[in-house]
Write a protein that holds these residues in place. Structure first.
Motif, PDB file in Angstrom:
ATOM      1  N   SER A   4       0.806  -1.218   0.000  1.00 18.94           N
ATOM      2  CA  SER A   4       0.000   0.000   0.000  1.00 18.94           C
ATOM      3  C   SER A   4       0.839   1.268   0.000  1.00 18.94           C
ATOM      4  O   SER A   4       0.314   2.361  -0.185  1.00 18.94           O
ATOM      5  N   ALA A   5       2.168   1.142   0.240  1.00 23.22           N
ATOM      6  CA  ALA A   5       3.048   2.316   0.225  1.00 23.22           C
ATOM      7  C   ALA A   5       3.787   2.436  -1.099  1.00 23.22           C
ATOM      8  O   ALA A   5       4.725   3.218  -1.218  1.00 23.22           O
ATOM      9  N   ALA A   6       3.378   1.690  -2.094  1.00 22.01           N
ATOM     10  CA  ALA A   6       4.046   1.700  -3.386  1.00 22.01           C
ATOM     11  C   ALA A   6       3.894   3.041  -4.076  1.00 22.01           C
ATOM     12  O   ALA A   6       2.956   3.805  -3.827  1.00 22.01           O
ATOM     13  N   HIS A   7       4.834   3.309  -4.981  1.00 21.07           N
ATOM     14  CA  HIS A   7       4.823   4.542  -5.766  1.00 21.07           C
ATOM     15  C   HIS A   7       4.194   4.244  -7.132  1.00 21.07           C
ATOM     16  O   HIS A   7       4.674   3.380  -7.867  1.00 21.07           O
ATOM     17  N   VAL A   8       3.121   4.970  -7.464  1.00 24.03           N
ATOM     18  CA  VAL A   8       2.379   4.749  -8.707  1.00 24.03           C
ATOM     19  C   VAL A   8       2.566   5.945  -9.633  1.00 24.03           C
ATOM     20  O   VAL A   8       2.368   7.101  -9.223  1.00 24.03           O
ATOM     21  N   LEU A  85       7.331   7.833 -21.120  1.00 19.47           N
ATOM     22  CA  LEU A  85       6.685   7.474 -19.854  1.00 19.47           C
ATOM     23  C   LEU A  85       7.436   6.343 -19.169  1.00 19.47           C
ATOM     24  O   LEU A  85       7.576   6.337 -17.939  1.00 19.47           O
ATOM     25  N   ALA A  86       7.918   5.384 -19.958  1.00 15.79           N
ATOM     26  CA  ALA A  86       8.684   4.287 -19.367  1.00 15.79           C
ATOM     27  C   ALA A  86       9.964   4.810 -18.722  1.00 15.79           C
ATOM     28  O   ALA A  86      10.350   4.357 -17.627  1.00 15.79           O
ATOM     29  N   ARG A  87      10.619   5.780 -19.381  1.00 15.68           N
ATOM     30  CA  ARG A  87      11.823   6.373 -18.783  1.00 15.68           C
ATOM     31  C   ARG A  87      11.471   7.141 -17.518  1.00 15.68           C
ATOM     32  O   ARG A  87      12.198   7.078 -16.518  1.00 15.68           O
ATOM     33  N   LEU A  88      10.356   7.874 -17.560  1.00 19.41           N
ATOM     34  CA  LEU A  88       9.941   8.628 -16.382  1.00 19.41           C
ATOM     35  C   LEU A  88       9.632   7.684 -15.220  1.00 19.41           C
ATOM     36  O   LEU A  88       9.989   7.967 -14.064  1.00 19.41           O
ATOM     37  N   VAL A  92      11.585   8.106 -11.611  1.00 19.46           N
ATOM     38  CA  VAL A  92      10.925   8.407 -10.332  1.00 19.46           C
ATOM     39  C   VAL A  92      10.820   7.178  -9.449  1.00 19.46           C
ATOM     40  O   VAL A  92      10.240   7.223  -8.364  1.00 19.46           O
ATOM     41  N   ALA A  93      11.383   6.057  -9.915  1.00 14.86           N
ATOM     42  CA  ALA A  93      11.376   4.799  -9.163  1.00 14.86           C
ATOM     43  C   ALA A  93       9.954   4.338  -8.860  1.00 14.86           C
ATOM     44  O   ALA A  93       9.633   3.952  -7.723  1.00 14.86           O
ATOM     45  N   PHE A 109       8.044  -1.395 -20.177  1.00 15.84           N
ATOM     46  CA  PHE A 109       8.137  -0.911 -18.801  1.00 15.84           C
ATOM     47  C   PHE A 109       8.749  -2.033 -17.957  1.00 15.84           C
ATOM     48  O   PHE A 109       8.474  -3.212 -18.189  1.00 15.84           O
ATOM     49  N   ASP A 110       9.551  -1.667 -16.968  1.00 14.07           N
ATOM     50  CA  ASP A 110      10.158  -2.700 -16.133  1.00 14.07           C
ATOM     51  C   ASP A 110       9.406  -2.906 -14.823  1.00 14.07           C
ATOM     52  O   ASP A 110       9.916  -3.504 -13.880  1.00 14.07           O
TER      53      ASP A 110
END
Length: 371
Positions: A4-8, A85-88, A92-93, A109-110
């Motif tokens: 739940s603390a993931a970065h989206v 967007l994939a690079r961004l 931003v991790a 995307f990775d």
């Protein structure tokens, strides 16, 4: 790190209903513990709107200047935007990417990718056009088809539109359905409702069928007020001689119109969900809607449904003008139904998909994405 603390990283389009959807979802995700970065593509709203959205959601909003897939001039420019967007996402991790169009999932995307099927040119053409897709739409549809097959999860706002998407792109399964939601901003209605009808949206879009509503306005004694742009970004234009055009209104302006509880009318030929209808229902407006699958799914029993004909639509509006009891009952039914489509349910539905991907389902392999 808890899921739940993931970065989206969320992509967004500020020209239509994707923007309020993004703002409401980002705020809800933030309250659930997710960190959110919004990559705003296409034309950006005024700086004060961006600032208010950041303050209200807690999300960071990045104005990318990247082209929207439906406004881009070539498949290459959409692919380049997706790659940016994939690079961004990497910079931003981000732990997960939430795309507002499957066409943007064509890049590699990775991290897991969720793509939302808000609308698309192929299903729009099926509802509004005839014959094969024009060349300028065909390559856009091909990108969406590719993205649908490479995203880790697909979402759609209604079962009807999920099935239309599955059929349009030959998918093995339809997208997962998470209803759109909108925060309620109206108290119980007081006083007499306004003696006019109202509509709102991209009035220039053929899918909204506003030209038919303009002809209806010439047949009834009530005025029909219409909020929204009459010119589209690609030169589309609505020529209206009978509607009372209000221009583009902000959220507060729309709220003021709906607070008067006019009869809300949408004769759309194409509407994957319809946030404007939901906002009108939440205000207690009686609804007159075109009889299309998505509206039936959402509002059956809480609206008057009409075929896309002048006489039928005019008759339905006139019946509500002549029967205040019916109008009051429909308004109450619409408001009760609107409570089923709240932001909390939308956020929980999207969060559940996120949790599933982050906790156990691996992102697709790079070789699969490249293929």
């Amino acid at each position: 790190m808890p899921v739940s603390a993931a970065h989206v990283l969320m992509s967004a389009d500020a020209l239509g209903g994707v923007w309020p959807y993004t703002v409401d979802l980002a705020k809800g995700l933030g309250r659930s513990g997710f960190r959110v970065t919004v990559a705003l593509m296409g034309p950006a709203p005024a700086p004060e709107i961006i600032a208010a959205a950041e303050a209200g959601t807690g999300a960071r909003i990045s104005i990318t200047g990247l082209p929207l897939d439906w406004l881009a001039d070539s498949a290459g420019s959409v692919t380049e935007a997706a790659e940016a967007l994939a690079r961004l996402a990497h910079e931003v991790a981000a732990d997960l990417v939430h795309l507002h169009s499957p066409a943007l999932a064509v890049a590699v995307f990775d991290v897991p990718v969720v793509a939302v099927c808000h609308s698309c040119v192929t299903t729009w053409w099926a509802a509004c056009g005839s014959g094969p897709l024009p060349e300028d739409l065909a390559w856009r549809g091909a990108l969406v088809a590719r993205g649908c097959r490479t995203a880790d999860a697909l979402l759609a706002p209604t079962f009807a539109f999920a099935e239309a998407t599955r059929a349009a792109y030959g998918l093995a399964e339809p997208p997962h359905v998470v209803r759109n939601g909108r925060r309620s901003s109206f108290h119980a209605a007081v006083g007499e409702p306004a003696q006019h009808a109202f509509t709102a949206g991209r009035l220039w879009d053929a899918g909204k069928n506003t030209a038919l509503l303009d002809r209806v306005a010439a047949r009834i004694r009530w005025p029909i007020r219409a909020a929204g742009p009459v010119e589209g970004p690609n030169g589309e234009r609505l020529a209206a001689g009978h509607l009372r055009l209000l221009g583009r209104l902000d959220d507060a302006g729309i709220a003021r119109e709906l607070a008067r509880r006019p009869v809300f009318v949408s004769l759309a030929r194409y509407e994957p969900f319809g946030l404007a209808v939901l906002e009108a229902a939440d205000a207690g407006c009686a609804l007159v809607l075109s009889d299309i699958p998505t509206f039936r799914e959402l509002w059956d029993g809480a609206a008057l449904f009409v075929p896309p004909e002048e006489e039928a639509a005019a008759s339905a509006i006139a019946s509500l003008a002549d029967e205040p009891g019916l109008r009051a009952a429909l308004g109450a039914a619409a408001r009760a139904r609107a409570s089923d489509y709240g932001v909390a349910a939308m956020v929980e539905g999207v969060s559940a998909v996120f949790r599933g991907l982050l906790a156990g389902q691996p992102a697709r392999r790079l070789s699969e994405a490249a293929a």
